[in-house]
Design an enzyme around this catalytic site. Sequence first.
Site, PDB file in Angstrom:
ATOM      1  N   PHE A  85       0.522  -1.066   0.107  1.00 42.95           N
ATOM      2  CA  PHE A  85      -0.144  -0.331  -0.146  1.00 42.95           C
ATOM      3  C   PHE A  85       0.896   1.831  -0.087  1.00 42.95           C
ATOM      4  O   PHE A  85       2.247   1.191   0.243  1.00 42.95           O
ATOM      5  CB  PHE A  85      -1.378  -0.100   1.254  1.00 42.95           C
ATOM      6  CG  PHE A  85      -2.072  -1.144   1.724  1.00 42.95           C
ATOM      7  CD1 PHE A  85      -3.198  -0.512   0.484  1.00 42.95           C
ATOM      8  CD2 PHE A  85      -1.468  -1.781   2.424  1.00 42.95           C
ATOM      9  CE1 PHE A  85      -3.886  -2.248   0.908  1.00 42.95           C
ATOM     10  CE2 PHE A  85      -1.650  -3.178   2.381  1.00 42.95           C
ATOM     11  CZ  PHE A  85      -3.905  -3.020   1.712  1.00 42.95           C
ATOM     12  N   ARG A  93     -10.645   4.754  -1.856  1.00 38.25           N
ATOM     13  CA  ARG A  93     -10.798   3.491  -1.386  1.00 38.25           C
ATOM     14  C   ARG A  93      -9.577   2.918  -1.493  1.00 38.25           C
ATOM     15  O   ARG A  93      -8.801   2.829  -1.973  1.00 38.25           O
ATOM     16  CB  ARG A  93     -11.387   2.927  -2.870  1.00 38.25           C
ATOM     17  CG  ARG A  93     -11.774   1.771  -2.563  1.00 38.25           C
ATOM     18  CD  ARG A  93     -12.677   1.025  -0.987  1.00 38.25           C
ATOM     19  NE  ARG A  93     -13.696   2.325  -1.196  1.00 38.25           N
ATOM     20  CZ  ARG A  93     -15.126   1.358  -1.535  1.00 38.25           C
ATOM     21  NH1 ARG A  93     -15.853   0.411  -2.462  1.00 38.25           N
ATOM     22  NH2 ARG A  93     -16.228   2.829  -2.262  1.00 38.25           N
ATOM     23  N   LEU A  94      -9.616   1.922  -0.383  1.00 43.28           N
ATOM     24  CA  LEU A  94      -8.429   1.696  -0.508  1.00 43.28           C
ATOM     25  C   LEU A  94      -7.679   0.369  -1.514  1.00 43.28           C
ATOM     26  O   LEU A  94      -8.957  -0.560  -1.687  1.00 43.28           O
ATOM     27  CB  LEU A  94      -8.885   0.558   1.427  1.00 43.28           C
ATOM     28  CG  LEU A  94      -7.405  -0.666   1.757  1.00 43.28           C
ATOM     29  CD1 LEU A  94      -6.478   0.248   2.607  1.00 43.28           C
ATOM     30  CD2 LEU A  94      -8.022  -1.830   2.571  1.00 43.28           C
ATOM     31  N   HIS A  95      -6.641   0.734  -1.252  1.00 42.88           N
ATOM     32  CA  HIS A  95      -6.526  -0.529  -2.718  1.00 42.88           C
ATOM     33  C   HIS A  95      -5.050  -0.559  -2.729  1.00 42.88           C
ATOM     34  O   HIS A  95      -3.742  -0.227  -1.834  1.00 42.88           O
ATOM     35  CB  HIS A  95      -6.008   0.054  -3.989  1.00 42.88           C
ATOM     36  CG  HIS A  95      -5.618   1.605  -3.913  1.00 42.88           C
ATOM     37  ND1 HIS A  95      -6.231   3.047  -3.881  1.00 42.88           N
ATOM     38  CD2 HIS A  95      -4.401   1.377  -4.801  1.00 42.88           C
ATOM     39  CE1 HIS A  95      -5.348   3.945  -4.259  1.00 42.88           C
ATOM     40  NE2 HIS A  95      -4.457   2.936  -4.429  1.00 42.88           N
ATOM     41  N   LEU A  96      -4.449  -2.331  -2.466  1.00 43.08           N
ATOM     42  CA  LEU A  96      -3.412  -2.984  -2.641  1.00 43.08           C
ATOM     43  C   LEU A  96      -2.445  -3.321  -4.221  1.00 43.08           C
ATOM     44  O   LEU A  96      -3.500  -3.803  -4.555  1.00 43.08           O
ATOM     45  CB  LEU A  96      -3.395  -4.391  -2.381  1.00 43.08           C
ATOM     46  CG  LEU A  96      -2.816  -4.933  -1.997  1.00 43.08           C
ATOM     47  CD1 LEU A  96      -1.649  -4.729  -0.822  1.00 43.08           C
ATOM     48  CD2 LEU A  96      -2.953  -6.667  -1.768  1.00 43.08           C
TER      49      LEU A  96
END
Length: 222
Positions: A85, A93-96
């Site tokens: 991350f 928006r959380l994103h890997l």
Amino acid sequence: MSWSNALVKEILKPESLIISSEIAVVIADKFPKARHHYLVLPLADIPSIFHLNRSHLPLLEELHLLARNVVEVKGLHWQDFNVGFHAEPSMQRLHLHVLSRDFVSPSLKNKKHWNSFNTELFVPYTSKAFEAGFMRQLEHHEQTKEIEYSELYSQLEKENSISRLSKSLKDELLAKPLICNQCEFVAKNLPTLKEHLVAHLQDPKSIRKRTTSENKRTSSSP
């Protein structure tokens, strides 16, 4: 919808989904910073890693599992990827991130792009020291959780949150020299680094030997 919310819009398009589960999806990064660059996002509205707590530990495991899945689906090798991350995310928006370590891409355009993935501004999901152990034990599924250690997961488990970097440290990391992620080469500018990275991709053994000899000549110069 603003630019920072573009990912939220993208995951609503069925044609954009490479892999999906009941709680998360995988899409391709529209502006890839390497030859292979994917994003794993939760369906839940979680803005960033700084909004995670212990209740999200199963979600982190799912994101990581989908990261492994997309690499496998694409017929690629897990050890050739960086997975983690951003410590200073620019998109909602959380994103890997799941991106190949070559970093050969026309979308890699400035020093900020490079240092955001190749300094502590990039928070790896899995500790590199344990990644090798995981690969050796991959066939023994019952040992997976013991071997694939994640500092990020551990911090969240212990502290119930992920700590932010200070502004001074972020500025310091963004200003770091352009150091190759595959050898000790330090580029004077981004075009030089990108040319060097292409050489790594085309002939990795040759470029490592050349860089080593160049560094030795530089260190021995008066």
